[in-house]
Write a protein that holds these residues in place. Structure first.
Motif, PDB file in Angstrom:
ATOM      1  N   HIS A  30       0.833  -1.216   0.000  1.00 55.54           N
ATOM      2  CA  HIS A  30       0.000   0.000   0.000  1.00 55.54           C
ATOM      3  C   HIS A  30       0.866   1.264   0.000  1.00 55.54           C
ATOM      4  O   HIS A  30       0.519   2.267  -0.620  1.00 55.54           O
ATOM      5  CB  HIS A  30      -0.911   0.033   1.227  1.00 55.54           C
ATOM      6  CG  HIS A  30      -1.946  -1.042   1.239  1.00 55.54           C
ATOM      7  ND1 HIS A  30      -2.177  -1.826   2.349  1.00 55.54           N
ATOM      8  CD2 HIS A  30      -2.818  -1.470   0.296  1.00 55.54           C
ATOM      9  CE1 HIS A  30      -3.153  -2.676   2.078  1.00 55.54           C
ATOM     10  NE2 HIS A  30      -3.551  -2.482   0.836  1.00 55.54           N
ATOM     11  N   GLN A  31       1.977   1.169   0.739  1.00 52.52           N
ATOM     12  CA  GLN A  31       2.850   2.357   0.872  1.00 52.52           C
ATOM     13  C   GLN A  31       3.326   2.842  -0.495  1.00 52.52           C
ATOM     14  O   GLN A  31       3.447   4.050  -0.723  1.00 52.52           O
ATOM     15  CB  GLN A  31       4.068   2.045   1.753  1.00 52.52           C
ATOM     16  CG  GLN A  31       3.752   1.874   3.229  1.00 52.52           C
ATOM     17  CD  GLN A  31       3.121   3.106   3.856  1.00 52.52           C
ATOM     18  OE1 GLN A  31       3.223   4.226   3.349  1.00 52.52           O
ATOM     19  NE2 GLN A  31       2.440   2.904   4.971  1.00 52.52           N
ATOM     20  N   LYS A  32       3.589   1.874  -1.381  1.00 53.46           N
ATOM     21  CA  LYS A  32       4.063   2.228  -2.713  1.00 53.46           C
ATOM     22  C   LYS A  32       2.979   3.021  -3.459  1.00 53.46           C
ATOM     23  O   LYS A  32       3.265   4.013  -4.128  1.00 53.46           O
ATOM     24  CB  LYS A  32       4.365   0.927  -3.463  1.00 53.46           C
ATOM     25  CG  LYS A  32       5.410   1.039  -4.524  1.00 53.46           C
ATOM     26  CD  LYS A  32       6.071  -0.311  -4.668  1.00 53.46           C
ATOM     27  CE  LYS A  32       6.544  -0.652  -6.035  1.00 53.46           C
ATOM     28  NZ  LYS A  32       6.865  -2.076  -6.169  1.00 53.46           N
ATOM     29  N   ILE A  33       1.738   2.568  -3.320  1.00 54.40           N
ATOM     30  CA  ILE A  33       0.624   3.264  -3.977  1.00 54.40           C
ATOM     31  C   ILE A  33       0.439   4.653  -3.371  1.00 54.40           C
ATOM     32  O   ILE A  33       0.216   5.636  -4.081  1.00 54.40           O
ATOM     33  CB  ILE A  33      -0.667   2.421  -3.868  1.00 54.40           C
ATOM     34  CG1 ILE A  33      -0.491   1.176  -4.733  1.00 54.40           C
ATOM     35  CG2 ILE A  33      -1.886   3.222  -4.246  1.00 54.40           C
ATOM     36  CD1 ILE A  33      -1.609   0.188  -4.634  1.00 54.40           C
ATOM     37  N   LEU A  34       0.582   4.726  -2.067  1.00 47.01           N
ATOM     38  CA  LEU A  34       0.393   6.022  -1.409  1.00 47.01           C
ATOM     39  C   LEU A  34       1.506   6.990  -1.778  1.00 47.01           C
ATOM     40  O   LEU A  34       1.272   8.202  -1.884  1.00 47.01           O
ATOM     41  CB  LEU A  34       0.290   5.828   0.116  1.00 47.01           C
ATOM     42  CG  LEU A  34      -0.931   4.997   0.551  1.00 47.01           C
ATOM     43  CD1 LEU A  34      -0.906   4.754   2.051  1.00 47.01           C
ATOM     44  CD2 LEU A  34      -2.231   5.672   0.133  1.00 47.01           C
ATOM     45  N   SER A  35       2.718   6.469  -2.003  1.00 43.18           N
ATOM     46  CA  SER A  35       3.764   7.413  -2.396  1.00 43.18           C
ATOM     47  C   SER A  35       3.549   7.876  -3.839  1.00 43.18           C
ATOM     48  O   SER A  35       3.829   9.025  -4.171  1.00 43.18           O
ATOM     49  CB  SER A  35       5.181   6.878  -2.138  1.00 43.18           C
ATOM     50  OG  SER A  35       5.400   5.751  -2.900  1.00 43.18           O
ATOM     51  N   LYS A  36       2.996   6.980  -4.654  1.00 46.55           N
ATOM     52  CA  LYS A  36       2.612   7.381  -6.025  1.00 46.55           C
ATOM     53  C   LYS A  36       1.557   8.510  -5.960  1.00 46.55           C
ATOM     54  O   LYS A  36       1.620   9.495  -6.701  1.00 46.55           O
ATOM     55  CB  LYS A  36       2.028   6.152  -6.742  1.00 46.55           C
ATOM     56  CG  LYS A  36       1.486   6.402  -8.105  1.00 46.55           C
ATOM     57  CD  LYS A  36       2.511   6.010  -9.149  1.00 46.55           C
ATOM     58  CE  LYS A  36       2.375   6.861 -10.372  1.00 46.55           C
ATOM     59  NZ  LYS A  36       3.618   6.977 -11.113  1.00 46.55           N
ATOM     60  N   LEU A  37       0.589   8.327  -5.061  1.00 43.74           N
ATOM     61  CA  LEU A  37      -0.471   9.334  -4.888  1.00 43.74           C
ATOM     62  C   LEU A  37       0.128  10.686  -4.497  1.00 43.74           C
ATOM     63  O   LEU A  37      -0.225  11.730  -5.053  1.00 43.74           O
ATOM     64  CB  LEU A  37      -1.452   8.844  -3.812  1.00 43.74           C
ATOM     65  CG  LEU A  37      -2.680   9.706  -3.555  1.00 43.74           C
ATOM     66  CD1 LEU A  37      -3.674   9.585  -4.697  1.00 43.74           C
ATOM     67  CD2 LEU A  37      -3.367   9.305  -2.240  1.00 43.74           C
ATOM     68  N   ARG A  38       1.063  10.642  -3.563  1.00 43.50           N
ATOM     69  CA  ARG A  38       1.721  11.890  -3.115  1.00 43.50           C
ATOM     70  C   ARG A  38       2.506  12.538  -4.255  1.00 43.50           C
ATOM     71  O   ARG A  38       2.487  13.752  -4.409  1.00 43.50           O
ATOM     72  CB  ARG A  38       2.647  11.620  -1.923  1.00 43.50           C
ATOM     73  CG  ARG A  38       1.918  11.388  -0.612  1.00 43.50           C
ATOM     74  CD  ARG A  38       2.893  11.505   0.559  1.00 43.50           C
ATOM     75  NE  ARG A  38       4.054  10.641   0.388  1.00 43.50           N
ATOM     76  CZ  ARG A  38       4.138   9.397   0.864  1.00 43.50           C
ATOM     77  NH1 ARG A  38       3.135   8.887   1.550  1.00 43.50           N
ATOM     78  NH2 ARG A  38       5.219   8.683   0.662  1.00 43.50           N
ATOM     79  N   GLU A  39       3.196  11.686  -5.043  1.00 42.37           N
ATOM     80  CA  GLU A  39       3.959  12.214  -6.187  1.00 42.37           C
ATOM     81  C   GLU A  39       3.034  12.928  -7.166  1.00 42.37           C
ATOM     82  O   GLU A  39       3.345  14.016  -7.650  1.00 42.37           O
ATOM     83  CB  GLU A  39       4.617  11.070  -6.970  1.00 42.37           C
ATOM     84  CG  GLU A  39       6.013  10.718  -6.557  1.00 42.37           C
ATOM     85  CD  GLU A  39       6.437   9.405  -7.208  1.00 42.37           C
ATOM     86  OE1 GLU A  39       6.152   9.197  -8.414  1.00 42.37           O
ATOM     87  OE2 GLU A  39       7.015   8.575  -6.485  1.00 42.37           O
ATOM     88  N   CYS A  40       1.920  12.276  -7.498  1.00 43.45           N
ATOM     89  CA  CYS A  40       0.958  12.876  -8.436  1.00 43.45           C
ATOM     90  C   CYS A  40       0.477  14.216  -7.909  1.00 43.45           C
ATOM     91  O   CYS A  40       0.353  15.188  -8.670  1.00 43.45           O
ATOM     92  CB  CYS A  40      -0.241  11.952  -8.647  1.00 43.45           C
ATOM     93  SG  CYS A  40       0.152  10.509  -9.630  1.00 43.45           S
ATOM     94  N   ALA A  41       0.203  14.269  -6.608  1.00 38.37           N
ATOM     95  CA  ALA A  41      -0.300  15.510  -6.008  1.00 38.37           C
ATOM     96  C   ALA A  41       0.777  16.592  -6.068  1.00 38.37           C
ATOM     97  O   ALA A  41       0.485  17.758  -6.363  1.00 38.37           O
ATOM     98  CB  ALA A  41      -0.737  15.264  -4.567  1.00 38.37           C
TER      99      ALA A  41
END
Ligand SMILES: Cc1cc2nc3c(=O)[nH]c(=O)nc-3n(C[C@H](O)[C@H](O)[C@H](O)COP(=O)(O)O)c2cc1C
Ligand SMILES: Nc1ncnc2c1ncn2[C@@H]1O[C@H](COP(=O)(O)OP(=O)(O)O)[C@@H](O)[C@H]1O
Length: 325
Positions: A30-41
């Protein structure tokens, strides 16, 4: 992180970067997905939203389903998501009405209307709306009309989430705490209230706080004895709307956890009991957050309380050694 306990409490953002899911465990996958989310933001100067559901959708769609085993309760999950740097966490009740929206209604009412989604970060296998008819294809087809972008999470990352979840469950069921913790990225926890037991513990020199785990569907590790670290909260606040404030434990202690049916005292039901080391206070009614660190041995039947007591003394030695106490 701001918390909302329903979509109705949320004011749409001007630049919402959104992901959706149950995120049970908030593990390394999940952490990987959440860091992707943060990057996009960060790229779009937007704010991150994680939309999740409580109770778990499976319990609404299939109320008789007794097989659900959660890695996190809602408080634990919220805490982990706050640590992951999410800006807005929406915990919305998963009702039948909600699940009966058509894919387009869901996109237009929820994603665009309620959240103000400008980018959705989602896996290829995400489904939504009535009978899970909506897919990433619908999200992509309607993107121009509703003015949002779709960022598809790589298949490998989705695979990693599934692998981590499976490994965590299998490891916990076997008592392999070290592996579970490696896949979680933090120690597996049980959170519950201290209730009264049979008061035998104090007789044998090992008083044990009996834990009533808050989440009825929580996954409980294999029966046995574990080295644990315990946070003690006189009052643990439940998740509420507004800015998340991490609960501060009143005390922390190291200890030994027992999970089993207490065959030695003819126990019938599964118990979760904690003896805290170098500790002698009354902690009835407090909340404990118990962090599991190491499996020591399996549950056993002893022919007398005295032989069990001797074994527990050995357990204590091993656990003190583990902690370097
Ligand atoms: C470190 C530890 C190890 C234990 N191991 C066993 C065990 O192997 N078999 C068993 O029947 N009970 C075991 N127990 C549970 C005791 O039987 C239990 O704590 C005792 O009956 C007190 O229960 P009470 O808190 O309801 O008074 C263990 C407890 C602790 C703290
Ligand atoms: N070192 C300790 N570890 C755990 N509980 C302790 C300790 N010292 C005192 N206590 C208190 O004693 C209670 C457990 O005593 P015990 O005789 O096992 O009673 P019960 O069967 O009601 O759990 C705990 O709930 C707590 O309030």
């Amino acid at each position: 992180m701001k918390i909302y306990k329903s979509l109705d409490e949320f004011e749409p953002l001007s630049n919402a970067i959104v992901t959706i899911g149950t995120f049970d465990g908030v593990h390394i996958g999940h952490q990987k997905i959440l860091s992707k989310l943060r990057e996009c933001a960060a790229e779009r100067n937007g704010e991150t939203i994680l939309l999740t559901f409580f109770p778990h959708p499976r319990l609404i769609i299939n109320p008789d389903d007794d097989n659900l085993r959660l890695i996190n309760d809602i408080e634990e999950k919220t805490h982990r998501l706050a640590l992951s740097g999410i800006d807005h966490l929406i915990i919305t009740p998963f009702t039948r009405d909600f699940s009966n929206q058509s894919p387009e209604e869901y996109i237009s009412n929820v994603l665009v209307g309620r959240l103000g989604t400008k980018q959705i970060v989602i896996g290829y296998d995400h489904h939504f709306g009535k009978d899970r008819q909506g897919s990433i294809k619908d999200l992509k087809e309607l993107a121009d009309i509703y003015d949002y972008a779709v960022e598809q999470i790589p298949e490998q990352d989705i695979e990693d989430v599934a692998v981590s979840s499976t490994k965590i469950r299998e490891s916990l069921i076997k008592g392999d705490i070290e592996s579970a913790n490696k896949y979680l990225g933090y120690p597996f926890e049980l959170t519950g209230t201290v209730v009264r037991g049979d008061q035998i513990g104090r007789e044998i020199g090992f008083p044990t706080a009996n834990l009533n785990v808050h989440e009825a569907h929580k996954l409980i590790p294999a029966y046995g004895i574990y080295a644990v670290e315990v946070e003690i909260y006189a009052n643990m606040p439940t998740v509420h709307t507004g800015e998340y404030v991490a609960p501060q434990p009143d005390r922390v202690a190291k200890g030994m956890a027992y999970i089993g049916t207490r065959p030695t005292v003819d126990g019938m039901n599964r118990k979760i009991e904690i003896n805290l080391l170098d500790f002698k206070d009354d902690i009835y009614s407090t909340t404990l957050r118990v962090k599991f660190l190491r499996f020591i041995r399996h549950d056993q039947w002893f022919n007398s309380l005295e032989t069990m007591q001797n074994q527990i003394k050995e357990d204590e030695k091993s656990i003190r050694e583990y902690f370097g106490m």
